[in-house]
Design an enzyme around this catalytic site. Structure first.
Site, PDB file in Angstrom:
ATOM      1  N   HIS A 159       0.825  -1.224   0.000  1.00  0.00           N
ATOM      2  CA  HIS A 159       0.000   0.000   0.000  1.00  0.00           C
ATOM      3  C   HIS A 159       0.853   1.266   0.000  1.00  0.00           C
ATOM      4  O   HIS A 159       0.329   2.354  -0.248  1.00  0.00           O
ATOM      5  CB  HIS A 159      -0.947   0.027   1.207  1.00  0.00           C
ATOM      6  CG  HIS A 159      -1.975  -1.052   1.189  1.00  0.00           C
ATOM      7  ND1 HIS A 159      -2.855  -1.209   0.135  1.00  0.00           N
ATOM      8  CD2 HIS A 159      -2.250  -2.051   2.068  1.00  0.00           C
ATOM      9  CE1 HIS A 159      -3.637  -2.261   0.385  1.00  0.00           C
ATOM     10  NE2 HIS A 159      -3.280  -2.794   1.529  1.00  0.00           N
ATOM     11  N   ASP A 195      -2.307 -10.488  -2.609  1.00  0.00           N
ATOM     12  CA  ASP A 195      -2.919 -10.050  -1.352  1.00  0.00           C
ATOM     13  C   ASP A 195      -4.398  -9.743  -1.609  1.00  0.00           C
ATOM     14  O   ASP A 195      -4.769  -9.349  -2.718  1.00  0.00           O
ATOM     15  CB  ASP A 195      -2.179  -8.785  -0.866  1.00  0.00           C
ATOM     16  CG  ASP A 195      -2.620  -8.315   0.511  1.00  0.00           C
ATOM     17  OD1 ASP A 195      -1.901  -8.577   1.486  1.00  0.00           O
ATOM     18  OD2 ASP A 195      -3.693  -7.665   0.607  1.00  0.00           O
ATOM     19  N   HIS A 197      -6.049  -7.237  -0.734  1.00  0.00           N
ATOM     20  CA  HIS A 197      -6.247  -5.810  -1.019  1.00  0.00           C
ATOM     21  C   HIS A 197      -5.473  -5.384  -2.259  1.00  0.00           C
ATOM     22  O   HIS A 197      -4.403  -5.927  -2.545  1.00  0.00           O
ATOM     23  CB  HIS A 197      -5.788  -4.972   0.183  1.00  0.00           C
ATOM     24  CG  HIS A 197      -6.467  -5.335   1.463  1.00  0.00           C
ATOM     25  ND1 HIS A 197      -5.909  -6.202   2.377  1.00  0.00           N
ATOM     26  CD2 HIS A 197      -7.675  -4.963   1.966  1.00  0.00           C
ATOM     27  CE1 HIS A 197      -6.743  -6.354   3.409  1.00  0.00           C
ATOM     28  NE2 HIS A 197      -7.817  -5.613   3.183  1.00  0.00           N
ATOM     29  N   ASP A 284      -4.348 -12.929   3.087  1.00  0.00           N
ATOM     30  CA  ASP A 284      -5.639 -12.483   3.626  1.00  0.00           C
ATOM     31  C   ASP A 284      -6.803 -12.836   2.693  1.00  0.00           C
ATOM     32  O   ASP A 284      -7.949 -12.446   2.957  1.00  0.00           O
ATOM     33  CB  ASP A 284      -5.625 -10.980   3.979  1.00  0.00           C
ATOM     34  CG  ASP A 284      -4.833 -10.125   3.020  1.00  0.00           C
ATOM     35  OD1 ASP A 284      -4.447 -10.609   1.939  1.00  0.00           O
ATOM     36  OD2 ASP A 284      -4.598  -8.939   3.360  1.00  0.00           O
TER      37      ASP A 284
HETATM   38  C1  SP5 Z   1      -1.046  -5.203   3.828  1.00  0.00           C
HETATM   39  C2  SP5 Z   1      -2.516  -5.250   4.091  1.00  0.00           C
HETATM   40  O1  SP5 Z   1      -3.120  -6.308   3.949  1.00  0.00           O
HETATM   41  N1  SP5 Z   1      -3.113  -4.127   4.530  1.00  0.00           N
HETATM   42  C3  SP5 Z   1      -4.503  -4.092   4.776  1.00  0.00           C
HETATM   43  C4  SP5 Z   1      -4.959  -2.807   5.381  1.00  0.00           C
HETATM   44  C5  SP5 Z   1      -6.421  -2.809   5.630  1.00  0.00           C
HETATM   45  N2  SP5 Z   1      -6.814  -1.716   6.413  1.00  0.00           N
HETATM   46  C6  SP5 Z   1      -8.202  -1.363   6.431  1.00  0.00           C
HETATM   47  C7  SP5 Z   1      -9.081  -2.538   6.677  1.00  0.00           C
HETATM   48  C8  SP5 Z   1     -10.536  -2.190   6.541  1.00  0.00           C
HETATM   49  C9  SP5 Z   1     -11.341  -3.410   6.857  1.00  0.00           C
HETATM   50  N3  SP5 Z   1     -12.721  -3.232   6.630  1.00  0.00           N
HETATM   51  C10 SP5 Z   1     -13.484  -4.378   7.053  1.00  0.00           C
HETATM   52  C11 SP5 Z   1     -14.813  -4.445   6.396  1.00  0.00           C
HETATM   53  C12 SP5 Z   1     -14.692  -5.203   5.100  1.00  0.00           C
HETATM   54  N4  SP5 Z   1     -15.939  -5.366   4.452  1.00  0.00           N
HETATM   55 ZN    ZN Z   2      -4.089  -7.211   2.439  1.00  0.00          ZN
END
Ligand code: SP5
Ligand code: ZN
Length: 343
Positions: A159, A195, A197, A284
């Site tokens: 990120h 990943d 994300h 993840d």
């Molecule tokens: C490296 C990595 O995996 N970073 C992830 C950062 C995520 N941060 C924000 C997470 C927001 C989660 N929201 C949960 C609800 C999903 N529907």
């Molecule tokens: Zn992630």
């Protein structure tokens, strides 16, 4: 397969993050790396070595100088301003505000943050530097002839953009390693980001370049963090046109759909003519991940690791996310063992 690991990851040990309106214990915790390392040992994956120190020059090849200086000094400035807690941003240069860097640290931190959740702590910079060294040590091993290596990076990196931290990431380990390969004489590098994300930082860094091909499979930004990048019409710009491919997938995506997208990404990597492959390895995507929504099961990680080996490229695995801590070792090492089976 060789694993590169440093104890210095422990210096990033945030207490809390803002999650669904509450301050909760950080999902990105030292125990993640401990469990992965333990699994590397119990499965006899291979030797485990400490990283070399490459200093900040390789970081400056892909990150903004002001940003790197900010990371080096933010904790000191935050404390000097009278704060006695972890550092969080709360104000950003959003639409119609000016992108001018304030002097006060409370403003500066908003300028350089892309999200609010990630705490900066006394040890964040030190941990982030060690994570870069872990990735670069793996890169050098492959540049010297190894077919694969596992950079057990923590904190993660994908990120982190040219001049922004967030999403638990400070410096973009995979991007720094990709630039390392180019600087060592490779002409085409591919980064495959698995990943959950979107790897917004990696996309940002290489978006206008054709020497690094970036492809990412992830929860659609319509539903999932980082929300503002990762759609499939982002294909690169200028010289980089065609060198960026996103696979935004729906929440609830199962392995068959995900694997179909992975095979398409693999085909595009071959067509591009990459000489080296970097995997941004987030696990993840696991069905029981606490902040994600895909449905991969542990054996699926072995299956796709095997497929990655079939691409036939020297491959550097760079650890990214994965927050089902008890299973993170099994899932990450399943990918690496699958890769070795597929050779
Ligand atoms: C490296 C990595 O995996 N970073 C992830 C950062 C995520 N941060 C924000 C997470 C927001 C989660 N929201 C949960 C609800 C999903 N529907
Ligand atoms: Zn992630």
């Amino acid at each position: 397969m060789l694993t590169i690991y440093s104890e210095d990851h422990r210096h990033q040990d945030g207490k809390n993050e803002l999650h669904n309106g509450k301050m909760v214990p950080c999902f990105e915790m030292p125990k993640r790396a401990d469990i992965i390392l333990e699994r590397v040992k119990t499965t006899n994956l291979g030797a485990i070595i400490a990283p070399d120190d490459f200093g900040i020059d390789p970081i400056l090849r892909v990150h903004d100088k002001g940003f790197v200086e900010f990371m080096a000094t933010v904790w000191e400035e935050w404390c000097a301003a009278g704060n006695d807690c972890e550092a969080f941003a709360n104000t950003w240069p959003t639409r119609r505000l000016r992108e001018r860097i304030p002097i006060a640290i409370e403003g500066k931190i908003g300028y350089y943050a892309l999200a609010i959740e990630t705490p900066i702590t006394s040890g964040s910079y030190k941990a982030a530097l060690s994570s870069v060294n872990v990735a670069l040590t793996g890169q050098k091993k492959i540049a010297a002839g190894a077919h694969s290596a596992f950079a057990l990076c923590r904190p993660p990196g994908h990120h982190a953009a040219f001049d922004q931290y967030g999403g638990y990431c400070f410096f973009n380990n995979a991007a720094i390693a990709a630039q390392g390969f180019l600087d060592d004489g490779v002409s085409k590098v591919a980064i495959l980001d698995v990943d959950f994300h979107h790897g917004n930082g990696t996309q940002d860094i290489f978006y206008e370049r054709n020497d690094v091909f970036f492809t990412s499979l992830h929860g659609s930004p319509d539903y999932e963090f980082p929300y503002f990048l990762g759609w499939d019409d982002e294909t690169g710009r200028g010289a980089g046109e065609g060198c960026n491919i996103n696979y935004p997938l729906m929440p609830g995506t199962t392995f068959d759909i995900w694997f179909e997208a992975l095979r398409d990404a693999g085909k595009r990597i071959k067509e591009y003519g990459a000489e080296v492959l970097i995997i941004s390895l987030g696990v993840d995507t696991f069905a029981h991940d606490p902040i994600s929504s895909f449905k991969l099961q542990s054996p699926d990680f072995t299956t796709y690791g095997k497929y990655i080996a079939e691409l036939g490229l020297p491959t550097l695995f760079v650890m990214e996310g994965g927050y089902a801590v008890e299973e993170i070792g099994i899932n990450a090492v399943n990918v690496l063992q699958g890769f070795e089976e597929g050779l």
